[in-house]
Structures are given as C-alpha cells and as structure tokens.
Design a protein around this motif. Sequence first.
Motif, PDB file in Angstrom:
ATOM      1  N   LYS A  87     -15.460 -28.036 -17.228  1.00  0.00           N
ATOM      2  CA  LYS A  87     -14.980 -27.391 -18.436  1.00  0.00           C
ATOM      3  C   LYS A  87     -16.013 -27.426 -19.552  1.00  0.00           C
ATOM      4  N   GLN A 138     -19.494 -24.886 -19.399  1.00  0.00           N
ATOM      5  CA  GLN A 138     -19.191 -23.799 -20.316  1.00  0.00           C
ATOM      6  C   GLN A 138     -20.123 -23.817 -21.522  1.00  0.00           C
ATOM      7  N   ARG A 193     -23.429 -22.172 -21.501  1.00  0.00           N
ATOM      8  CA  ARG A 193     -23.371 -20.735 -21.457  1.00  0.00           C
ATOM      9  C   ARG A 193     -23.157 -20.131 -22.854  1.00  0.00           C
ATOM     10  N   PRO A 201     -19.611 -13.837 -22.739  1.00  0.00           N
ATOM     11  CA  PRO A 201     -18.246 -14.106 -23.185  1.00  0.00           C
ATOM     12  C   PRO A 201     -17.602 -15.204 -22.341  1.00  0.00           C
ATOM     13  N   ASN A 206      -5.885 -21.760 -17.366  1.00  0.00           N
ATOM     14  CA  ASN A 206      -7.248 -21.319 -17.091  1.00  0.00           C
ATOM     15  C   ASN A 206      -7.287 -20.180 -16.084  1.00  0.00           C
ATOM     16  N   SER A 262      -8.915 -16.586 -16.937  1.00  0.00           N
ATOM     17  CA  SER A 262     -10.028 -16.032 -16.180  1.00  0.00           C
ATOM     18  C   SER A 262      -9.605 -14.800 -15.374  1.00  0.00           C
TER      19      SER A 262
END
Lengths: 478, 585
Positions: free
Chosen positions: A83, A87, A90, A96, A190, A194
Amino acid sequence: MSALGGGGGALRNASTALAISSTESFAGTPSCHTKRVRRPPGSFYWLHAVTPAPPLDTTTLKQLVFVSDYAESMIPPEIGPPKSSSQSPRSPSGAPFLSISVTDPVKLGNGVQAYISYRVITKTNLPEFQGPEKIVIRRYSDFVWLHDKLADKYKGIFIPPLPEKSAVEKFRFSAEFIEMRRQALDIFVNRIASHPELKQSEDLKTFLEEDEEAMERIRSFETGIFKKPADLLQMFKDVQTKVTDVVLGKEKPVEETDPEYEKLKHYIFGLEDHLTETQKQAVRLVKRHRELGQSLSEFGKAIKLLGACEGDSLGKVFAELGSKSELLSIKLQKEAHNLLMNFEEPLKDYVRCVQSIKDSFSHRANAFRLHCELTETTKLKEINLEKLNLMRSDKTREAEIEYRELKAESEEATRRFETIIKRMNEEIVRFQEQKTAEMGLAFHLFAKGQAKLANDIADAWRSVLTKIEAYSLSSGHD
Amino acid sequence: MMGPEIASGFDSPPEREEMESLALSDASASAYRSAMSSIPASISASSDGDPLLAPPPTLHFPISSSASGHGGNPATSTASSFLDPPSYADVVFSPFDSHNGHGGCGSGADNGSLLRSDSSPRSARAAKSDYIKISVSNPHKEQETANSLVPGGGTYFTYLITTRMRAGFAANGDGESEPVEFGVRRRFRDVVTLSDRLAEAYRGFFIPPRPDKSVVESQVLQKNEFVEQRRSALEKYLWRLAEHPVIGKSDEFRVFLQAKGKLPLPTTTDVASRMLDGAVRLPKQLFGEGAAAQVVPQEVVQPAKGGRDLLRIFKELKQAVTNEWGGVKPLLVEEDKEFLEKKEKMQDLEQQLSSASQQAEVLVNAQQSIGETMGEIGLAFIKLTKFETEEAVYSSQRIRAADTKNVATAAVKASRLYRELNAQTVKHLDTLHEHLGLMLAVNSAFSERTSALLTVQTLMSDLATLNTRVDKLEAASSKIFGGDRSRLHKIEELRETIRVTEDAKGCAIREYERIKENNRNELNRLDQERKDDFLSMLKGFVINQVIDSSIHILAHLEQVAYSEKLANVWATVAEDTSNYVRGNS
C-alpha cells in the motif's frame, strides 16, 4: 432523525479521537500500518486471551490496534500489500493512483448496540477527489451501503464481495474476527478503487469523503426509505410473474439458452462446490495447526516434568526438548494465524466472489426477462397499431404514442441487458485473472509459511540434537 | 473408489497410486495404542541396531502382510511407501529415499554418521542376552481336548515360538559353534503359567509385565486382528524377558522356549482348587493349636496365597492392621532410607511417565490429523485442478489450474511425510509407554518386598507371644515344687513351636533380605536402562523430526521454488493487468 444522527456522529467523533490517541501512543506514527512491531512470541497467547471482548477501555483499544499491525507483521514485507511502499514512489511520477486503507478497528457502544468502526484513509492524486489524503470513520453498515448501491447501479459487474456478518455472536468482537473483517474490508474498497468502472462511482466518493454525520444520514435515509421498498417491489414482481407463469400455463419463466452462458453457469456452480469444499479443508487445516501446537506445548510440559524426575544432565536434555516443544508450539500457533489470514481467508474470499457472480446471474436473468417481455409486448402493440392504422381509428394517435414509449422502454431494456452481457464478459476475464493472481499469492504465502515452519522445526530439533550428542559423549566418558 | 475417477483427469499414472494411498490412510485412522501394540517388538528392538543381528521382522509371520494393509505396521507401510518411485522420485526427493533405504531411522541425513557410532541401548541389551532371535508366528486354531462347559469356547490358538540362541548358550552348552534354533508351540495359557512361575521364583525382580488376558478384546475385535495383536504382544513380551539379565537366563524361561511338546512347568493351582484346599485345612488350622499352626520354613518364602494358608493371611492381615492403626511399632520396620526415597521417586516418575505418555498420545493424534487434513486439502485441490482444467476457457484459468496442481501435489506429499513421521514418532515415543508398563513390574516388586516384610513381622510377633506364654508357664510351674508334668509338657511343645517359628523367621528374613537385594539391583539396572532408553528415544524422536523436517523443507523448497515461479507468473499477470492486481492483493 437528525438529532439521532447528530448524536451518532458525535459519538463517532469521540471515537476518532480515541483511535488516534491510541495510535499515537505507539511512537506517534500516523498509521500503524507503517509500523512493524516485533513482540515476544508469548504475547500471541495474550492476544487470543482477549477473545471475549472485555468492557471497552484504552487497553482493549490498544489491543485492537496491536492486532492489526500484528497481522501486518505476519505478511513478509516484500510481498505484503504494498500500500504505502509501492504507491508512494509512484505518486511523484504523476501517474493517477487511488489507494485506500482500512485501519484501526475500534469497538464502540455497548451490548446489542455495540459495533466496530474503522478508519478509512484515502490517498490519491485524482483531481475528482478533495485532496491527497482524507481520513473518515466508517462502520460495517456503511460498507454494506456502498456495496448495495454499486450492486444496484452496476448490474452485470461482479461487485467485490463483503465479508459476511458474523454468524456467531460470541465471536463478533474477538480480536481475530475483527482483524479478518478489517482485512476483508480493506480488500473490498481497494477492489472497487481499482476497478475501471466502479472507481468512477459517485457513491465511492461519497463513501470516502463525506463526513460521518452526512454519511450516516445518507445511509439511514436510503436504507430506510428508498432501498427496502424497492427490494420489496422487486420481490412482489418476481412472485407475480411466477404466479402468472403458473396460472397462464407458461412452461417456464423465460431463460437464456445461449450455450456459452450455460457453460459459464455450469462452471460457476461447479466452482462453488469445489471451493466450498476446499475452504472447509483450509479451515480444518488451521484448526489442526492449532491443535498440534497445543499438544506440542502440553507434551513439552510433560517432558520437562519427566526430565525433572531424571535429574542430572539427562534431565537437562529433557528440559531442552520440552522447552523447544513449547517454542515450536508458539511457532505453530503463529503459522495457524498466518494460514488463517493468508490462505484460508483468500479462499473464503474466492467463495464470496463466486457468490457475487451468482448475484449478477440473477440480475442478468431479470434483465433478460424484462427484455423479452417488453419486446413481446412491443410486437403486440405494433401489430395492434397496424390494425388501427388500417381501420383508420381515432385511437391510432394514442396507440402510436403508447407504442413509441413502449418501444423506447423496450430498447432501453435491451440495451441494459446487452450492457450486462458485455460487462459480464469483461468481468469474467478480469475475475479469472484476478483470482489467478490472488490464489498465486495465497499459495505462495501458504508454501512459504509451511517452509518456514518446517525450517523452524528442523532448527529447534537440531539444537536439541547437539545437546543430546553432548550428553551422550559426556556420559560415555563417565 | 475415488482414485480412478480423479486420476483420469491426469495423464500420469502415479497420481492414481497416490490417491489410493491417500484414501488408504483415511481408512486406517487407527488409534495410537493399537498402532503401538501392533509394532512388533523385534522392530523396535533391532531395526536401529546392527543389521546383521536383526532378523527381518516381517518375514516370519504371514499375517504381517494383512496387518500392513490397514496401516498397523509402520515398518511395512513405510517400506511400501518408500518403494514407490513415481513422479515424486524427483531430484529433490531422492536423497531421502536412498538414506532410508539403508535401513533404520537413525541413519538418514548428514548426522547419520554421528549416530551410527553408538548403537541403540536396546540392541546393545539384546546383544547381551543369550537370544539372537525370538519370534512368535503361525497362530493356529486348536480344539480343546477336555470337554468345555461353554459351547464354542473349546477352541484356542497356539503360536509357534522360534528362538535362536547365541552359540555356546544352547541347552546342553557343550560348546557348539553353530547357533541353535528351537521351535515350540505354546498357547496363551502357557505364557500365563510362565509368568506366574517367574513371579513366584523371582520375587523382588522387576519382571516385565505379561500381556493382558484381554477377555473383552477377544470378543470385540475381529478374530484375525485379535490374534495378530496378541501375537505381537507376546513377541514383545518374550523379548523383554530375554533382555532381563536374570530372567532371561532362568531355567523357567529356557524350558518354556525349548521343551518340546507340552509345557513341563507345573501350572500353579488355580484359585478355585486352592480355596478348596484351604477350606479342608481350615478347621485343623483353627482348632488344632499344634502342628498346623507351625509354619513350614520353605513356605514362608512365598507370599501368603488365597485359601491355602488362610490362617497366615489372617495373621498377616492382623499384623498389617496393627501396624496401620495400633500405633505399636512393629519389631522390624522398613528402615532402608535410600529405598524409601527411591520408592517415592519411582512413584513420582510413574506419574510423570503416565502424563508424558498421555501427552505423547495426544501429540501423535494431532500429528496424524494434521497429516490427514493436509491430504484432504490436497485432494480438494486435485479435484479443483481437474475441474478447472476441464472447464478452462481462458489462459489465466489454465495457469491457475497448474498452480493449484502444484499446491495439491505438495500438500499430498506433505501429508505423506506427516504420515511417515508419525509412524516413526509412535515407534520412538513407545519407549514412554513401555517404561510405564515396567512401572507395573516395579510396583509389584515393591509390594513383594512389603509382603515379605509383613511375613517377617508376623513371625516375630508370633515368637514374642510364644515366648511370653513359655515364660508364664515356666513361672507357673516353678511355683509347684517338683514341676507340673502337663505344664512341662506344654512348655516343651511350645519350645518346639518356637524353634520351628524361629527357623521360619530366619527363612523369612533371608527371603526379605534377598528381595531387598533384588530390589536394589533391579532399581539400579532399571535406572541405567531407562537412561539409555530415554536417551535413544530422545535421539530417535528428535532426529526423526529433524530428518522429517528437512525433507519437509526439501519438499517445500520445491514448493517455494515453484511458488517463486508462481510469483513470477503472478508478476507477469500483474504487469498485464497493470496496478490492478498489486493494489488489490
């Protein structure tokens, strides 16, 4: 009602403060997810000892938090849910992302009214969202609300399943159950976040961003007034069609006969059977690990006592064996927990996903029925209209309007049905790929855990062996 | 029944075999005790010892093959499972096979060399005994010659007992260089006789306990199963007797094993006839003060038996009561402090042994069920694999099916390992059980000692009474000048009784001392043996676990390796589906 809602909200705000303060007591880390606490193995027992939840106080809160980060620490960092780690790198790149974590389960209320609330932390760089980070407090029924809304709006999509309500009241507030549910809820949001289509849902945004009072208002309004009657209406309709079907002597309610769809249905039903069986065995395997752990610890104690009878250095060897047995017992308990979280739970989730596919089957069947009925009535109306046209009746105009409306409705129904088909076709591919990946991970963790356990066992016994060798050498010299 | 159906989904025949063996293990969920009792003693006695000395234990009884059929015989079952080569005889797995192929549980893995250096104490003991082979085989049903009152109760089984003695220890002992072999047929009743004779002749020794008569089991169990159980129990029992330094060399034992035809040992009169006997003699004992009251010296060395010498029982009972309640200090008390301490320690030990043995049982059961569940989960995955393979539409399904198959194979493999481990664990932890059985012998030896002491005490208080009476009579007769004829006669008689009783007392004390000595020696011997046994048990148990675990690791390393492969597959899938998979898992 608003007063009631307001009261509830106040209560929740208080809980937020509590939850935060309890996390802060651990070196002030904002999310306990980032922190991995290595505690002595003995505390594992202690965790389980709290199963029947005592009256709420700060220690229980801490325990709950402990539980969540404990489970986290069970997952090897390199494969655990990445998580924060995967993340955050990025985010600077500007790609996004939308990542949500469900953390810090806290028990609120008393008696029958008692419930668990969770902190739902959203991190995103999507422009639709208010900011990069948002924290809200949500309870299980909020998740249910989100699920039902999505299920209603996105027919044909396999809505990620929710963890089921605890069947046994006794376990409702056990640390293990809470942690399992937290994990499942985390996966749930999640998955929505996603999903290419679901993540654009307004309801998700509401769920992630509305403050507690507004959320409660929306939820109680929609579940209280809007949703239930709709359900009832649908039920009436179903019963009605069934009855008319029987009365009018229609052989069967209309059903699709597409062979590919038949095959899919057959597959899903078969899969459900197999998975249920497998999951049952996985539950047993967890239990067996616990039992073996338990008996090893008892065995260790008995061996220690027996060793005490022997005295001298042989007694020491016995004691060594005994304490290693006890140590392994703890490892086994740990592995049992690991299995529960990383092997049994994914399997259970698999079963739930299959359930949600079955839900979309029934949506599809309903849509199909509606589509057929409307097409048929439209046809009748068309014939009727032609007749009227021939007769040049006054009613022609009226009938034409009616026909047009019906036609539009029918086309809408057809389109909906087709959307469902299209979605399901996409979804099934996604489902298969997702499950391959998830089961892959579950298998990996299973294998890894078992291998580690075996390693630990071997190490422990090997160390006893060196003691034994030392003893037999020394006694040989005597 | 499930095997073929499922196996049809796979291309390789090994799967089928595996499934069948799995189903077999389900059926053979046999209890710990029954599994234990059906391990032939010769295996536990010899399999980890010198392979030259150890006779292949399963060769000489035909029933063994059927026993292995229901998983009762770990030796055969493991042997058979090691034999199968199929898909599992892969690179990772083969070292284990070859190690085990060399025989014995102790010789596997790298630590094998360490172990081989010192052989098991059991086999060392067995090597000290005169026997190199004792086997009980060929149970044969026979008809009772005498008419039985109970219809159908007239049959019994005889067993062929074959023994081979070490050279030079044969019956006539005239220095033959060839080991001599004997074969006799005995029935269970003969074994009872042997154990009774031994109990009489070797008081104070820790005589290994005889297998139970198990009247109930003979009714409940299947005939074959019962006979097999008894057969192996007998074999184990005889081995234990043979290993005993004194009993093993006793004439009784030798006669039992070597005398052809009917067992020449006198059967001890059974309780009923003893009672009759006693009843006949009872009046004489009660009324006739004289001769009958005298205790024959050679009889005091035996504990009072029901019926035959009722009076003695009464007397000794009275003495026991006096000791217990009267507060009168008996003339001779147990004063061996060391012994008393030892006795207490033994009681403690017995308690711990029993709890340890109980826990071992629980452990073994838990180990068994984890293995079973592992097998079942493997089975469930195999079914799932088959299903997915048949129904596969998308490549991701096929990938998953392949993964599932790998897990299934690993789970089944692990299940088998658990099963093998368990068989070995049972074998090693059986030592606990055996010593718990020996505690019975210890207790009976201790009670022999107590009863011998009681005999001595009774005789001493008898003597005291007699002496006072003589004193009284002498005092009375001295008042009459010239002596009282009848009194003098009486005194003479009493003196005679005293003399006999003194003899008896001397005899009883000697017996008591002998028992004491036996107790002491036996305690020392047992302590040593127990140490050795426990050590080898621990070693066996631990090594077993280590070896098994390392195989486990091997199996799982493969599993992990494959898991990594799987993780790679997963990674590629993850790439294809961009962040989706990562975010969700």
